[in-house]
Design an enzyme around this catalytic site. Sequence first.
Site, PDB file in Angstrom:
ATOM      1  N   CYS A   1     -18.039 -30.736 -45.974  1.00 55.41           N
ATOM      2  CA  CYS A   1     -17.681 -30.594 -44.651  1.00 55.41           C
ATOM      3  C   CYS A   1     -18.404 -31.616 -43.879  1.00 55.41           C
ATOM      4  O   CYS A   1     -18.186 -31.518 -42.893  1.00 55.41           O
ATOM      5  CB  CYS A   1     -18.032 -29.148 -44.048  1.00 55.41           C
ATOM      6  SG  CYS A   1     -17.168 -27.707 -44.945  1.00 55.41           S
TER       7      CYS A   1
ATOM      8  N   LYS B   1     -21.130 -18.761 -39.490  1.00 55.36           N
ATOM      9  CA  LYS B   1     -20.171 -18.638 -40.711  1.00 55.36           C
ATOM     10  C   LYS B   1     -20.706 -18.735 -42.012  1.00 55.36           C
ATOM     11  O   LYS B   1     -21.705 -19.380 -42.244  1.00 55.36           O
ATOM     12  CB  LYS B   1     -19.494 -20.260 -40.539  1.00 55.36           C
ATOM     13  CG  LYS B   1     -18.561 -20.245 -41.495  1.00 55.36           C
ATOM     14  CD  LYS B   1     -17.830 -21.252 -41.447  1.00 55.36           C
ATOM     15  CE  LYS B   1     -16.617 -22.027 -42.677  1.00 55.36           C
ATOM     16  NZ  LYS B   1     -15.815 -23.056 -42.331  1.00 55.36           N
TER      17      LYS B   1
ATOM     18  N   ARG C   1      -8.881 -22.255 -49.289  1.00 54.97           N
ATOM     19  CA  ARG C   1      -9.114 -23.719 -49.870  1.00 54.97           C
ATOM     20  C   ARG C   1      -7.893 -24.093 -50.971  1.00 54.97           C
ATOM     21  O   ARG C   1      -7.716 -25.481 -50.780  1.00 54.97           O
ATOM     22  CB  ARG C   1     -10.405 -23.478 -50.655  1.00 54.97           C
ATOM     23  CG  ARG C   1     -11.587 -23.242 -49.912  1.00 54.97           C
ATOM     24  CD  ARG C   1     -12.840 -23.121 -50.458  1.00 54.97           C
ATOM     25  NE  ARG C   1     -13.782 -22.855 -49.662  1.00 54.97           N
ATOM     26  CZ  ARG C   1     -15.290 -22.414 -49.926  1.00 54.97           C
ATOM     27  NH1 ARG C   1     -15.374 -22.664 -51.166  1.00 54.97           N
ATOM     28  NH2 ARG C   1     -15.940 -22.162 -49.207  1.00 54.97           N
TER      29      ARG C   1
ATOM     30  N   LYS D   1     -17.602 -15.153 -39.047  1.00 57.52           N
ATOM     31  CA  LYS D   1     -16.620 -15.284 -39.848  1.00 57.52           C
ATOM     32  C   LYS D   1     -17.127 -15.185 -41.287  1.00 57.52           C
ATOM     33  O   LYS D   1     -18.324 -15.773 -41.304  1.00 57.52           O
ATOM     34  CB  LYS D   1     -15.940 -16.621 -39.821  1.00 57.52           C
ATOM     35  CG  LYS D   1     -14.956 -17.172 -40.771  1.00 57.52           C
ATOM     36  CD  LYS D   1     -14.794 -18.534 -40.830  1.00 57.52           C
ATOM     37  CE  LYS D   1     -13.901 -18.755 -41.881  1.00 57.52           C
ATOM     38  NZ  LYS D   1     -13.874 -20.327 -41.968  1.00 57.52           N
TER      39      LYS D   1
ATOM     40  N   SER E   1      -8.818 -15.682 -45.135  1.00 56.49           N
ATOM     41  CA  SER E   1      -7.730 -15.787 -46.131  1.00 56.49           C
ATOM     42  C   SER E   1      -7.932 -14.547 -46.896  1.00 56.49           C
ATOM     43  O   SER E   1      -6.762 -13.930 -47.322  1.00 56.49           O
ATOM     44  CB  SER E   1      -7.434 -17.325 -46.737  1.00 56.49           C
ATOM     45  OG  SER E   1      -8.662 -17.425 -47.297  1.00 56.49           O
TER      46      SER E   1
HETATM   47  C1  PBG Z   1     -13.241 -25.454 -42.707  1.00 53.39           C
HETATM   48  C2  PBG Z   1     -12.861 -23.975 -42.868  1.00 53.39           C
HETATM   49  C3  PBG Z   1     -12.379 -23.221 -43.980  1.00 53.39           C
HETATM   50  C4  PBG Z   1     -12.044 -21.800 -43.221  1.00 53.39           C
HETATM   51  C5  PBG Z   1     -11.792 -22.087 -41.979  1.00 53.39           C
HETATM   52  N1  PBG Z   1     -12.336 -23.407 -41.691  1.00 53.39           N
HETATM   53  C6  PBG Z   1     -12.939 -22.959 -45.289  1.00 53.39           C
HETATM   54  C7  PBG Z   1     -14.325 -23.305 -45.784  1.00 53.39           C
HETATM   55  O1  PBG Z   1     -15.296 -23.214 -45.167  1.00 53.39           O
HETATM   56  O2  PBG Z   1     -14.449 -23.413 -47.147  1.00 53.39           O
HETATM   57  C8  PBG Z   1     -11.659 -20.664 -44.360  1.00 53.39           C
HETATM   58  C9  PBG Z   1     -10.747 -19.824 -43.562  1.00 53.39           C
HETATM   59  C10 PBG Z   1     -10.173 -18.803 -44.433  1.00 53.39           C
HETATM   60  O3  PBG Z   1     -10.775 -18.574 -45.750  1.00 53.39           O
HETATM   61  O4  PBG Z   1      -9.165 -18.109 -43.808  1.00 53.39           O
HETATM   62  N2  PBG Z   1     -14.667 -25.497 -42.954  1.00 53.39           N
END
Ligand code: PBG
Length: 337
Positions: free
Chosen positions: A141, A206, A216, A259, A285
């Site tokens: 990221c 998060k 992903r 989240k 997701s």
């Molecule tokens: C990007 C991001 C992610 C998600 C939202 N923004 C992936 C991660 O952090 O690996 C995940 C969303 C989901 O699983 O629906 N950083």
Amino acid sequence: MLPTAPREPALAADTAGARPRRLRAHASLRELVAESEFRPSQLVAPLFVADEPDRPGATELPALARRTVDGAVREVGRLRDSGVHAVLLFGIPSRKDAQGSGAWDPRGPVPRAIRAIKEHAPDVAVIADVCLCEYTDHGHCGVLGDGTVDNDRTLPLLARTASAYADAGADVVAPSGMMDHQVGAIRSALDTAGQPEVAILAYAAKFASSFYGPFRDAAGSSPAFGDRRTYQMDGRNRREALRELELDAREGADVLMVKPALPYLDVIAAAHDRFDLPIAAYQVSGEYAMIRAAAARGWLDEEAAARESLGAIQRAGASLIVSYFAGELGSGSKGRP
Ligand code: PBG
């Protein structure tokens, strides 16, 4: 200890007349006393925008499909007709590099989608996710330095990305990379660029979660090595989450997000109690995939389970909820569980 003789349960005098079932006797009574309910207008639909769409039927998780800019505009129209008036955009670029430079390309999929959506549906709230993981060839990221993600060299890139989305017309930018001070860096970049009206929805707490797998796969954003535990939070820590939320609030976040959602309802509730800012939650997701997979096997009713989960997230204190069910649960769908 002597065995005690079985007794008839005696009703305590002060509860003898209590019959909670009275108000459950039929639907109209239940509606009158309902304490909370989520509305389609508080849902945010994630949309993945790419140069090439998925083949139809490429995924059993239709809300994670890749769409072209035109496809995204069509989907926004459909969502709007069903009462969902907000989208969260993710871009899937055709080329990636070490810096993630596709993230701030004004001709990239996200800025183009923002412009097209604002042209066709100016009343729809457009939120743009700000992160580099979809754009970096290593899938992290932020930019790398010394084998880890370099926080402070990543900040100007996130600020530049947020400004590009604001320029394209985004109402809200949503930094999701969990870099320290990303909210402050973005706020000052937007203010300096003459975009003080663009809001920041901070992915403040998060967690490093196993529930991001389907995202992903859809976004092609798995880290090429290691994991995200040096920047995303440890799922065991509620107090640390409150500290992350506090820092983002002080750096200028307009909305604080937690989240994933259902596994972290306690964090949502604590955030709602502690802060005056609106609280958002992201039903991720994996949460969507679990319900769909069980429903596909006939083990549970998809719509009822989705509504019940979203109701819990709302009841815990989230006023806006990002959900892959947004497209299915608008006003056109059938009734409550
Ligand atoms: C990007 C991001 C992610 C998600 C939202 N923004 C992936 C991660 O952090 O690996 C995940 C969303 C989901 O699983 O629906 N950083």
